[in-house]
Design an enzyme around this catalytic site. Structure first.
Site, PDB file in Angstrom:
ATOM      1  N   HIS A 125      -9.030  58.399  26.064  1.00 25.00           N
ATOM      2  CA  HIS A 125      -9.378  57.927  24.752  1.00 25.00           C
ATOM      3  C   HIS A 125     -10.253  56.449  25.019  1.00 25.00           C
ATOM      4  O   HIS A 125     -10.805  55.962  24.073  1.00 25.00           O
ATOM      5  CB  HIS A 125      -8.459  57.873  23.777  1.00 25.00           C
ATOM      6  CG  HIS A 125      -7.776  59.240  23.362  1.00 25.00           C
ATOM      7  ND1 HIS A 125      -8.271  59.765  22.199  1.00 25.00           N
ATOM      8  CD2 HIS A 125      -7.332  60.192  23.944  1.00 25.00           C
ATOM      9  CE1 HIS A 125      -7.787  60.978  22.082  1.00 25.00           C
ATOM     10  NE2 HIS A 125      -7.136  61.245  23.048  1.00 25.00           N
ATOM     11  N   ASP A 142     -15.270  49.459  24.415  1.00 19.39           N
ATOM     12  CA  ASP A 142     -14.352  50.188  23.587  1.00 19.39           C
ATOM     13  C   ASP A 142     -14.851  51.839  23.735  1.00 19.39           C
ATOM     14  O   ASP A 142     -16.108  52.058  24.129  1.00 19.39           O
ATOM     15  CB  ASP A 142     -14.745  49.996  22.088  1.00 19.39           C
ATOM     16  CG  ASP A 142     -13.514  50.405  21.343  1.00 19.39           C
ATOM     17  OD1 ASP A 142     -12.854  51.171  21.649  1.00 19.39           O
ATOM     18  OD2 ASP A 142     -13.580  49.789  20.074  1.00 19.39           O
TER      19      ASP A 142
HETATM   20  P1  ADP Z   1      -8.164  52.020  18.612  1.00 14.99           P
HETATM   21  O1  ADP Z   1      -7.867  53.193  18.979  1.00 14.99           O
HETATM   22  O2  ADP Z   1      -8.657  51.182  19.928  1.00 14.99           O
HETATM   23  O3  ADP Z   1      -7.070  51.407  17.713  1.00 14.99           O
HETATM   24  P2  ADP Z   1     -10.192  52.942  16.826  1.00 14.99           P
HETATM   25  O4  ADP Z   1     -11.076  52.243  15.977  1.00 14.99           O
HETATM   26  O5  ADP Z   1     -10.758  54.055  17.659  1.00 14.99           O
HETATM   27  O6  ADP Z   1      -9.381  52.013  17.806  1.00 14.99           O
HETATM   28  O7  ADP Z   1      -9.123  53.422  15.962  1.00 14.99           O
HETATM   29  C1  ADP Z   1      -8.427  52.655  15.237  1.00 14.99           C
HETATM   30  C2  ADP Z   1      -7.726  53.203  14.113  1.00 14.99           C
HETATM   31  O8  ADP Z   1      -6.907  52.751  13.477  1.00 14.99           O
HETATM   32  C3  ADP Z   1      -8.644  53.816  13.002  1.00 14.99           C
HETATM   33  O9  ADP Z   1      -8.281  54.982  12.324  1.00 14.99           O
HETATM   34  C4  ADP Z   1      -8.145  52.633  11.967  1.00 14.99           C
HETATM   35  O10 ADP Z   1      -8.491  52.911  10.356  1.00 14.99           O
HETATM   36  C5  ADP Z   1      -6.826  52.236  12.185  1.00 14.99           C
HETATM   37  N1  ADP Z   1      -6.483  51.123  11.773  1.00 14.99           N
HETATM   38  C6  ADP Z   1      -7.118  49.983  12.316  1.00 14.99           C
HETATM   39  N2  ADP Z   1      -6.516  48.632  11.658  1.00 14.99           N
HETATM   40  C7  ADP Z   1      -5.746  49.184  10.875  1.00 14.99           C
HETATM   41  C8  ADP Z   1      -4.949  48.675   9.560  1.00 14.99           C
HETATM   42  N3  ADP Z   1      -5.014  47.246   9.387  1.00 14.99           N
HETATM   43  N4  ADP Z   1      -4.323  49.322   8.897  1.00 14.99           N
HETATM   44  C9  ADP Z   1      -4.239  50.580   9.125  1.00 14.99           C
HETATM   45  N5  ADP Z   1      -5.017  51.399   9.843  1.00 14.99           N
HETATM   46  C10 ADP Z   1      -5.843  50.621  10.758  1.00 14.99           C
HETATM   47  O1  F6P Z   2      -7.637  54.281  21.415  1.00 15.48           O
HETATM   48  C1  F6P Z   2      -6.789  53.993  22.448  1.00 15.48           C
HETATM   49  C2  F6P Z   2      -4.966  54.037  22.014  1.00 15.48           C
HETATM   50  O2  F6P Z   2      -4.162  54.247  23.016  1.00 15.48           O
HETATM   51  C3  F6P Z   2      -4.711  55.281  21.286  1.00 15.48           C
HETATM   52  O3  F6P Z   2      -4.544  56.175  21.895  1.00 15.48           O
HETATM   53  C4  F6P Z   2      -3.805  54.759  20.243  1.00 15.48           C
HETATM   54  O4  F6P Z   2      -3.801  55.314  19.121  1.00 15.48           O
HETATM   55  C5  F6P Z   2      -4.338  53.338  20.091  1.00 15.48           C
HETATM   56  O5  F6P Z   2      -4.957  52.986  21.287  1.00 15.48           O
HETATM   57  C6  F6P Z   2      -3.084  52.289  19.664  1.00 15.48           C
HETATM   58  O6  F6P Z   2      -2.259  52.191  20.913  1.00 15.48           O
HETATM   59  P1  F6P Z   2      -0.568  52.075  20.957  1.00 15.48           P
HETATM   60  O7  F6P Z   2      -0.278  53.557  20.605  1.00 15.48           O
HETATM   61  O8  F6P Z   2      -0.288  51.526  22.127  1.00 15.48           O
HETATM   62  O9  F6P Z   2      -0.173  51.270  19.628  1.00 15.48           O
END
Ligand code: ADP
Ligand code: F6P
Length: 469
Positions: A155, A356
């Site tokens: 991912h 990312d």
């Molecule tokens: P990562 O997996 O690295 O966190 P992504 O952008 O791919 O990054 O996914 C992040 C997910 O977490 C998205 O679905 C986003 O809406 C959610 N998210 C990020 N910040 C918040 C927040 N403050 N509250 C709720 N959900 C959040």
């Molecule tokens: O996007 C990578 C990832 O590890 C996801 O699999 C996961 O939902 C997100 O980052 C948040 O990470 P963690 O599970 O360490 O809170």
């Protein structure tokens, strides 16, 4: 076909309360079809872990939780996964914290987990392993003579060979990856890096059908860009907007876990450059940054938190007035439906990671827009999403002036151009939603034909895997 067994560090909630995030929604149908099982870490650690998976039944599939001792979990999750692999795979080799006990815990968790899976897996099950916390799993399962087809999806990004080699165990990691039958990446960029790593470290040879021959076996590889439930998120935003007041000022929004890979200081530097260059916009716009805590026992995360607090305070001190706060910073998670409405009522979505895998926030922002008056997405060239979302304003997050220019362009963009860009972005997302992502991966995994040493295919009904690619 037997069951689908999904394995990930985090498991879905036992009561279904946290399903809305995408991955669970994407996999529910496939899990339900053949009686699926999702295996993940129990949310609480235990000093006396059970010797078996703890099973919970949900209407459509089962959940099997594995328990770990708190210290082992810390060394595996905060240690090797998030203080070695996360920084290295995001190109931040300067942040790698190498401790022998971290690597030991990482192997130990994979070994234990493999032993638990081996007790339940049948030869015709498909095993789909998710993400960097679980890389050695196929290797460990094969050591235990598990014969299922095993796929892996990364991912997060995979960096180039030189960066990859900064991980002390890079040779093991490459070998463990080559033990999967199918490896999926978010982008063609990362797929290219994998091919190069296999070529140079394991003499991998790319075949005409797109697979690689490595150490006497074939490994299928592919790029499968992940997505979200596009129409579901759009409906959530539209419904929420019915009884919510729009923002008083045109709003710029950023929503990210508070992670150093997300380019948050760079985003604020770009916003500061914009306000400095264009005084006419002062008091006329506002930036809302929502950045919930994550992995905050790791020093690098403590550092990014204080940096962000410092920078937002600095911008507010420099430009703010009694009536106007330029940066609103919220350090909390929010319910999904509230996020969807905030996206819809924001004129600009700011997504500025330094590296990312995909970035789902970029897709959520587009899905949430009102198509008759949509906002504009500003997207880093280093987000995996930039490979697909070419109608966004693509920026270099390292250049504050580039971000500042894009903010101005976005705020002044005529309605017709906003609609044109948004409709192209939305149409692409709608065609490539998360259901299509999981179906494409599973279709390819199903078509893999592993031959037993006597040349017999153990999976009746599957197509010869040389026909895939
Ligand atoms: P990562 O997996 O690295 O966190 P992504 O952008 O791919 O990054 O996914 C992040 C997910 O977490 C998205 O679905 C986003 O809406 C959610 N998210 C990020 N910040 C918040 C927040 N403050 N509250 C709720 N959900 C959040
Ligand atoms: O996007 C990578 C990832 O590890 C996801 O699999 C996961 O939902 C997100 O980052 C948040 O990470 P963690 O599970 O360490 O809170």
């Amino acid at each position: 076909m037997g069951r689908l067994i999904v394995v990930s560090n985090r498991a879905p909630s036992v009561d279904g309360s946290s399903d809305s995030g995408g991955l669970v929604v994407a996999l529910i149908e496939a899990l339900a079809k053949n009686g699926g099982l999702w295996i993940g870490c129990a949310p609480e650690q235990s000093d006396t872990p059970t010797e078996d998976l703890v099973f919970h039944q949900r209407p459509d599939f089962d959940i099997g939780l594995f328990e770990l001792e708190p210290e082992l979990y810390r060394d595996y999750y905060l240690g090797y996964s998030n203080s070695v692999l996360w920084p290295a795979l995001h190109g931040r080799v300067d942040l790698i914290d190498v401790q022998p006990r971290y690597a030991k815990a990482y192997r130990e968790v994979a070994k234990r987990l493999a032993a638990l899976i081996a007790k339940t897996a049948r030869d015709d099950d498909l095993i789909w392993v998710h993400d960097y916390q679980m890389i050695p799993l196929a290797h460990e399962l094969k050591e235990l003579n598990v014969k299922c087809r095993i796929g892996f999806f990364l991912h997060i990004p995979l960096p180039d060979l030189q960066t990859f080699k900064a991980i002390p165990d890079w040779k093991d990691l490459a070998k463990w990856l080559s033990d999967y039958d199918l490896i999926g990446f978010q982008t063609r960029r990362d797929l290219g890096h994998m091919i190069n790593i296999f070529r140079h470290t394991m003499r991998g040879e790319l075949r005409a059908n797109g697979t690689m021959g490595i150490a006497g076996r074939e490994v299928a590889l592919g790029s499968f860009p992940i997505s979200i439930d596009v129409s579901g998120f759009r409906r959530l935003a539209a419904k929420g907007a019915e009884n919510t007041e729009p923002a008083p000022l045109p709003r710029l929004i950023g929503v990210d876990r508070l992670d150093y890979s997300k380019g948050l200081p760079q985003r604020l530097a770009g916003y500061e450059a914009f306000l400095a260059r264009h005084p006419e916009f002062r008091s006329k716009v506002a930036l809302l940054q929502i950045a919930p805590p994550t992995r905050d026992d790791v020093d690098a995360y403590k550092a990014i938190r204080s940096e962000l607090e410092h920078l937002s305070g600095h911008i507010n001190g420099r430009f703010g007035t009694v009536e106007w706060t330029p940066v609103q910073y919220i350090h909390r998670a929010m319910p999904r439906n509230e996020l969807a409405v905030l996206f819809r009522f924001s004129r600009v979505g700011l997504v500025t990671p330094l590296f990312d895998g995909m970035n789902l926030v970029a897709k959520e922002y587009v899905a949430a827009q009102d198509e008759t008056d949509p906002g504009v997405l500003i997207l880093s060239q280093f987000a995996g999403a930039a490979e697909e979302m070419t109608e966004a304003l693509i920026i270099n997050p390292h250049d504050p002036e580039d971000i500042a220019r894009a903010i101005k362009t976005a705020l002044e963009m005529p309605l017709a151009e906003r609609i044109g860009r948004h409709s192209a972005l939305y149409a692409h997302l709608d065609q490539h939603n998360v259901g299509r992502w999981s179906a494409a991966f599973l279709k390819q995994l199903l078509s893999v034909q592993r031959l037993s040493p006597d040349g017999v295919a153990p999976f009746p009904g599957s197509t010869p895997w040389t026909q895939t690619a």
